[in-house]
Design an enzyme around this catalytic site. Structure first.
Site, short mmCIF file in Angstrom:
data_model
loop_
_atom_site.label_atom_id
_atom_site.label_comp_id
_atom_site.label_asym_id
_atom_site.label_seq_id
_atom_site.Cartn_x
_atom_site.Cartn_y
_atom_site.Cartn_z
CB THR A 1 -2.07 7.41 -2.93
OG1 THR A 1 -1.45 6.12 -3.10
CG2 THR A 1 -1.20 8.47 -3.56
CG ASP B 1 2.44 -8.43 11.44
OD1 ASP B 1 3.44 -8.53 10.68
OD2 ASP B 1 1.97 -7.36 11.84
NE ARG C 1 -3.89 -0.87 2.31
CZ ARG C 1 -4.74 -1.12 3.29
NH1 ARG C 1 -4.89 -0.28 4.30
NH2 ARG C 1 -5.45 -2.22 3.29
CG ASP D 1 -0.72 -8.23 9.23
OD1 ASP D 1 -0.37 -9.26 8.61
OD2 ASP D 1 -0.41 -7.08 8.88
#
Lengths: 461, 223
Positions: B121, B218, B117, B215
């Site tokens: 933006t 993770d 990502r 996540d």
């Protein structure tokens, strides 16, 4: 009351449920009596050697002496305790052990220590016996025992020979001195023999003079037992077949649709894996790989048959999720040899699962299945059992294994029979006839394979 | 037993397949969703779900009929796998699904796509790709365990399409998806099949699937 029994009868889809009786549910029991030193043990060993069938057990009276109190123990060490009177033995325990064995139950045999003159806390487990030889001076003494014997043998050896043998054994193997051993013979052994043992000869079917030296009598004895076992073995095979005949074909045409039967969804991948496994031209490397891959699906599917309860958990996003959690621990039992083909995938899916093993082999001549070896994890009672066999053709091994699990206290509904390839008309039908509560998970139902081939290909031998 | 277990939402979209919600699958999901589950167990239980996803995904590949002789001398009419395949994992979490794929297809080729990502933006941005040279001739199993907004998955599909892979030869495998993600993905990538283990309630303000499991990368690799 009657309403209740009707309800339970209709809850089972089989109207005529029959239970399976394994060979050990009615073992052949031989009693061998006679004087101390007459050669009973040798005769018993000779019979067992000649029969050469699995699960033959000698049950010696020596294990059933009553524990002595301190005063009695002191007398025993001074060779003044009468071990040769019926009161010295705990015949009640022996009767209950024998009666349990006769019903095919698992029994614990006490062990008696001659050096300490006390019962030890070690017990020996006997289970699954086909032939039991009860051997001891009082084998034919107690009417409750005599009633349970299929064959009653009395070994009648000259008392002088008996005494010579007895003295030698006491001195060489039991650490007594000559004087003490003689004292015992004349004050207890001989009078008791004449008073209690000799009269039991009348109850015998066969009297064997001169013990083991009498080869003619021993041969006759062995031939008689062999004949009886042959009949028993034929009846067992017939009984296994009867489990099938009792239920009409039409009644079970949809047996693979029953609630307790799960057949793996025959998806394109599963179908393609079957094709690789069934193909004679498949390399062993590929065979093992695809078999292992398919068995993972089977085990995951078998895990669906466990009982589950809802469980609420918090997730890392702060949310809550209501899921499921199994209520029982799982334990696997492999029916050897083919069941061991599941081991790689079992370990992959459930790494710390306890695995028990049962070896059942069919006699190549009679087709009768025999229990050869048995090692089950402890605390099997509270576990959910995945009973694994690569293939179920006649169902005999599976039926026998389930009997073994039930005899060890596992509940019928906590057994899931997991197999790659099952024969519907024979194995599944027989299995559910004998045990309607057992769950079955199969990779494929196919009646055209008449014999086992999976384990041969998997192990390459 | 007042409450019953929550099962996946269903989807009416033709290209979406949800794994059968068996008790066993739900129990595995319960394990990996639980925040208290440590990494060892998380890896183990998610691998088991991934394995089932891969098995389900492979069922969407073509097969053809084949007759073989059995060791017991019977003719057996069966099926044979057809067509070459490859895996493409969206790094890093997608790599967690490679073992499950290899467990079913031993020497499968695996391509990689790294999409992150953009910090400014918040849009997905392609950083890296390494794919089999003949990928246009293969069926592609696209691997990413979580489908949240669908941004990276859509971008990965665009990469594959640009390499000449037809949309109907792409299978997107993921463990947990959001209804929003599924909808956006199907709209942007018509013809691509999605195989998902579970369609969850939705997305939270941080664009994580809820209740989800946190996540995935993770928990699988670091925590």
């Amino acid at each position: 009351m009657s309403g209740e029994s009707e309800a339970s009868a209709s809850s089972s889809s089989l109207s005529a449920t029959r239970s399976y009786l394994p060979p050990w549910s009615r073992p052949h029991i031989i009693g061998i009596g006679g004087s101390s030193g007459s050669g009973k043990t040798s005769v018993a060993s000779q019979i067992i050697k000649a029969l050469n069938v699995p699960w033959t057990v000698i049950l010696a009276f020596d294990n059933f002496y009553r524990p002595l109190n301190p005063a009695q123990r002191q007398k025993a060490f001074a060779n003044e305790y009468d071990f040769d009177a019926p009161e010295a033995l705990d015949l009640d325990i022996l009767v209950s052990v024998l009666s349990d064995l006769r019903q095919g139950k698992k029994v614990e045999i006490p062990t008696y220590s001659f050096s300490e003159h006390n019962r030890t806390n070690i017990t020996t487990t006997i289970y699954g016996a086909n032939v039991i030889i009860l051997e001891g001076i009082f084998a034919l003494f107690d009417p409750r025992i005599v009633e349970m014997l299929d064959l009653k043998v009395f070994v009648d050896t000259d008392l002088d020979v008996c005494m010579a043998r007895r003295l030698r054994r006491d001195i060489v193997y039991r650490g007594r001195d000559l004087q003490g051993a003689m004292k015992q013979w004349f004050s207890f052994v001989k009078p008791n023999f004449e008073r209690y043992v000799l009269p039991t000869m009348a109850a015998a079917d066969i009297v064997v003079p001169r013990g083991l030296d009498n080869t003619v009598a021993i041969d006759m004895l062995i031939r008689h037992v062999q004949r009886t076992l042959t009949v028993k073995s034929r009846l067992h095979v017939e009984h296994l077949c009867q489990l099938n005949d009792e239920i009409k074909e039409e009644a079970v045409s949809d047996i693979d649709q029953w609630d307790n039967v799960t057949v793996l969804k025959q998806s394109p991948q599963v179908e393609a894996m079957h094709t690789i496994i069934f193909n004679r031209a498949t390399s062993r490397d590929n065979f093992v790989f695809y078999f292992d891959r398919l068995v993972v699906l089977l085990i995951e599917s078998a895990m669906d048959t466990l009982p589950y309860v809802t469980k609420e958990v918090a997730t890392a996003t702060g949310g809550e999720y209501i899921g499921l959690s199994p209520t029982m621990d799982v334990c696997a039992v492999e029916v050897l040899r083919a069941g061991a083909c599941f081991e790689t995938s079992l370990r992959k899916t459930l790494p710390d699962i306890a695995i028990g093993k049962i070896l059942i082999q069919s006699n190549s001549r009679t087709g009768e299945p025999f229990l050869h070896y048995l090692k089950l994890p402890p605390q099997i009672l509270d576990k959910y059992i995945l009973l694994c066999d690569a293939q179920a053709t006649t169902g005999a091994a599976a039926i026998m294994s389930i009997r073994v699990l039930l005899d060890h206290g596992v509940a019928e509904e906590n057994i899931c029979f997991v197999t790659y390839l099952a024969d519907k008309k024979r194995s599944i039908k027989r299995l559910l006839t004998a045990y309607p509560m057992v769950k079955i998970v199969a990779g494929k139902i196919e009646d055209s394979f008449k014999r086992r081939f999976v384990d041969t290909r998997y192990f390459g031998t | 037993m007042s409450k019953s277990a929550t099962l996946s939402k269903s989807s009416t979209l033709p290209d979406v397949t949800v794994l059968p919600q068996t008790p066993q699958l739900i129990a595995l999901f319960t394990m990996i969703r639980d925040v208290k589950t440590q990494r060892g167990d998380f890896v183990f239980y998610s691998n088991r779900i991934i394995r089932m996803m891969v098995e389900e995904g492979l069922n969407h590949l073509p097969v053809k009929e084949l007759e073989v002789s059995t060791p017991t001398d019977l003719a057996y009419k069966g099926l044979q796998f057809e067509g070459k395949i490859c895996g493409v994992s969206i790094m890093r979490a997608g790599e967690a699904m490679e073992q499950g794929l290899r467990d079913c297809c031993r020497s499968v080729r695996i391509g990689k796509i790294l999409i992150q990502r953009d910090e400014e933006t918040a849009d997905a941005k392609l950083f890296y790709e390494k794919l089999p040279a003949d990928i246009k001739d293969r069926y592609v199993l696209l691997l990413d365990p979580m489908l949240a907004t669908g941004g990276s998955a859509i971008m990965a599909v665009e990469v594959l399409l640009s390499k000449g892979v037809p949309a109907n030869r792409i299978l997107f495998l993921n463990l947990i998806s959001s209804p929003e993600g599924i909808e956006t993905f199907c709209k942007s990538c018509p013809g691509v099949k999605i195989i998902t283990g579970f369609i969850d309630e939705g997305l939270n303000e941080k664009r994580f699937v809820v209740p989800g499991l946190g996540d995935f990368g993770d928990r699988y690799y670091c925590l």
